[in-house]
Design an enzyme around this catalytic site. Structure first.
Site, PDB file in Angstrom:
ATOM      1  N   ILE A   1     -37.973 -80.361 -79.081  1.00 35.13           N
ATOM      2  CA  ILE A   1     -37.443 -81.373 -78.174  1.00 35.13           C
ATOM      3  C   ILE A   1     -36.299 -80.723 -77.396  1.00 35.13           C
ATOM      4  CG2 ILE A   1     -36.418 -83.676 -78.014  1.00 35.13           C
ATOM      5  CD1 ILE A   1     -39.190 -83.559 -79.421  1.00 35.13           C
ATOM      6  N   LEU A   2     -36.363 -80.797 -76.090  1.00 38.53           N
ATOM      7  CA  LEU A   2     -35.298 -80.203 -75.276  1.00 38.53           C
ATOM      8  C   LEU A   2     -34.058 -81.101 -75.342  1.00 38.53           C
ATOM      9  CD1 LEU A   2     -37.594 -79.085 -72.356  1.00 38.53           C
ATOM     10  CD2 LEU A   2     -36.244 -77.553 -73.820  1.00 38.53           C
TER      11      LEU A   2
ATOM     12  N   ASN B   1     -44.020 -81.740 -68.888  1.00 40.36           N
ATOM     13  CA  ASN B   1     -44.610 -81.362 -70.182  1.00 40.36           C
ATOM     14  C   ASN B   1     -46.091 -81.718 -70.162  1.00 40.36           C
ATOM     15  OD1 ASN B   1     -44.633 -80.667 -73.038  1.00 40.36           O
ATOM     16  ND2 ASN B   1     -44.807 -82.858 -73.441  1.00 40.36           N
ATOM     17  N   THR B   2     -46.866 -80.936 -70.880  1.00 41.36           N
ATOM     18  CA  THR B   2     -48.261 -81.311 -71.087  1.00 41.36           C
ATOM     19  C   THR B   2     -48.454 -81.690 -72.548  1.00 41.36           C
ATOM     20  OG1 THR B   2     -50.561 -80.657 -70.861  1.00 41.36           O
ATOM     21  CG2 THR B   2     -48.993 -78.873 -71.287  1.00 41.36           C
ATOM     22  N   HIS B   3     -49.140 -82.810 -72.759  1.00 42.26           N
ATOM     23  CA  HIS B   3     -49.244 -83.398 -74.097  1.00 42.26           C
ATOM     24  C   HIS B   3     -50.701 -83.771 -74.378  1.00 42.26           C
ATOM     25  CE1 HIS B   3     -47.835 -85.627 -77.592  1.00 42.26           C
ATOM     26  NE2 HIS B   3     -48.694 -86.570 -77.256  1.00 42.26           N
TER      27      HIS B   3
ATOM     28  N   GLY C   1     -36.216 -88.933 -73.982  1.00 43.25           N
ATOM     29  CA  GLY C   1     -36.993 -89.370 -75.145  1.00 43.25           C
ATOM     30  C   GLY C   1     -38.014 -88.332 -75.572  1.00 43.25           C
TER      31      GLY C   1
ATOM     32  N   ASP D   1     -38.071 -86.766 -70.018  1.00 42.49           N
ATOM     33  CA  ASP D   1     -36.779 -87.445 -69.978  1.00 42.49           C
ATOM     34  C   ASP D   1     -36.110 -87.236 -71.338  1.00 42.49           C
ATOM     35  OD1 ASP D   1     -37.985 -89.195 -71.717  1.00 42.49           O
ATOM     36  OD2 ASP D   1     -37.960 -90.918 -70.345  1.00 42.49           O
TER      37      ASP D   1
ATOM     38  N   ASP E   1     -41.683 -87.512 -75.444  1.00 41.69           N
ATOM     39  CA  ASP E   1     -42.948 -87.816 -74.759  1.00 41.69           C
ATOM     40  C   ASP E   1     -42.940 -89.199 -74.104  1.00 41.69           C
ATOM     41  OD1 ASP E   1     -43.931 -85.329 -75.637  1.00 41.69           O
ATOM     42  OD2 ASP E   1     -44.595 -86.184 -77.528  1.00 41.69           O
TER      43      ASP E   1
ATOM     44  N   ARG F   1     -27.772 -77.889 -80.966  1.00 42.76           N
ATOM     45  CA  ARG F   1     -28.824 -78.009 -79.943  1.00 42.76           C
ATOM     46  C   ARG F   1     -28.268 -77.908 -78.520  1.00 42.76           C
ATOM     47  NH1 ARG F   1     -33.282 -80.513 -79.972  1.00 42.76           N
ATOM     48  NH2 ARG F   1     -32.643 -82.374 -78.852  1.00 42.76           N
TER      49      ARG F   1
HETATM   50  C1  GRF Z   1     -51.446 -78.103 -75.776  1.00 42.06           C
HETATM   51  O1  GRF Z   1     -52.503 -78.958 -76.150  1.00 42.06           O
HETATM   52  C2  GRF Z   1     -50.189 -78.872 -75.481  1.00 42.06           C
HETATM   53  O2  GRF Z   1     -50.421 -80.115 -74.902  1.00 42.06           O
HETATM   54  C3  GRF Z   1     -49.633 -79.053 -76.859  1.00 42.06           C
HETATM   55  O3  GRF Z   1     -49.849 -77.821 -77.474  1.00 42.06           O
HETATM   56  C4  GRF Z   1     -51.004 -77.214 -76.922  1.00 42.06           C
HETATM   57  C5  GRF Z   1     -50.617 -75.852 -76.474  1.00 42.06           C
HETATM   58  O4  GRF Z   1     -51.749 -75.048 -76.356  1.00 42.06           O
HETATM   59  N1  GRF Z   1     -48.265 -79.494 -76.833  1.00 42.06           N
HETATM   60  P1  GRF Z   1     -51.651 -73.565 -75.768  1.00 42.06           P
HETATM   61  O5  GRF Z   1     -50.523 -72.846 -76.500  1.00 42.06           O
HETATM   62  O6  GRF Z   1     -51.390 -73.681 -74.293  1.00 42.06           O
HETATM   63  O7  GRF Z   1     -52.989 -72.973 -76.065  1.00 42.06           O
END
Ligand code: GRF
Length: 202
Positions: A97-98, A112-114, A148, A146, A150, A66
């Site tokens: 995971i980076l 990141n978007t979660h 961890g 970071d 999320d 990794r």
């Molecule tokens: C998003 O909901 C993101 O939060 C999650 O995977 C989804 C990605 O959707 N980790 P897209 O590829 O941008 O449509």
């Protein structure tokens, strides 16, 4: 302040990426998407190609470990003009995971978007886990990455009510309808200095 250079990392369909690419076509938007990378041959890379943005794929299977994968990914990002500490790296549906050597280079300019209201439901199955838990609301979170999973500082969140009987796909799509504009706003606010990122701690 100049335009913020942004690299976006994806693994899937890239609808968040597409919304960001569209927003960045406005000359008033303070960030420029300079490259889109993936760990796999992601369908979403086509959005970048259509927008004339360079793409790259760095597959973990091509590296011994990794750390080497993380270094190759970082090198691609730097080569495309996103320098640690200056530009921003956005994980928008990257399903990996980076590694720590990557995170320590770019964080806190690494977000990141979660699809959940962190710290609730971290991990790869956030929407399924929220449904299984029987909660009445979930949402999306943009956070600094970071070391961890999320766990980094939360920057922005949006709430979504869970409707009785809805499926994981239906709920995830309704979350994404709010997640995409939240990502666009958050990147804009980082770029214009409205949002200050917390210092990175290991
Ligand atoms: C998003 O909901 C993101 O939060 C999650 O995977 C989804 C990605 O959707 N980790 P897209 O590829 O941008 O449509």
């Amino acid at each position: 302040m100049g335009v913020l250079k942004v690299a976006v990392l994806i693994s899937g369909g890239g609808s968040n990426l597409k919304t960001l690419l569209d927003a960045a076509t406005d000359p008033a938007y303070p960030a420029q998407i300079v490259a889109v990378g993936s760990d796999t041959d992601a369908p979403g890379l086509a959005h970048a190609e259509a927008a004339g943005v360079p793409t790259f794929v760095v597959q973990p299977a091509d590296y011994d470990n990794r750390t080497h994968w993380g270094e190759a990914l970082a090198e691609q990002i730097r080569t495309h003009g996103v320098e640690p500490g200056a530009g921003l790296v956005v994980s928008a549906g990257l399903m990996r995971i980076l590694p720590p050597n990557f995170v320590s280079q770019f964080s806190p300019k690494l977000i990141n978007t979660h699809p959940a209201l962190l710290p609730l439901f971290p991990g790869a199955h956030a929407v399924r886990d929220a449904l299984a838990a029987g909660v009445s609301e979930t949402g999306a979170t943009i956070h600094v990455i970071d070391e961890g999973v999320d766990t980094g500082p939360v920057l922005r969140q949006v709430r979504v009510d869970i409707r009785p009987g809805e499926t994981e796909d239906e709920l995830h799509e309704r979350i994404k309808e709010l997640e995409r504009p939240l990502l666009v706003e958050t990147v804009r606010d980082i770029a214009d200095g409205t949002l200050t990122l917390p210092p990175h701690r290991t």
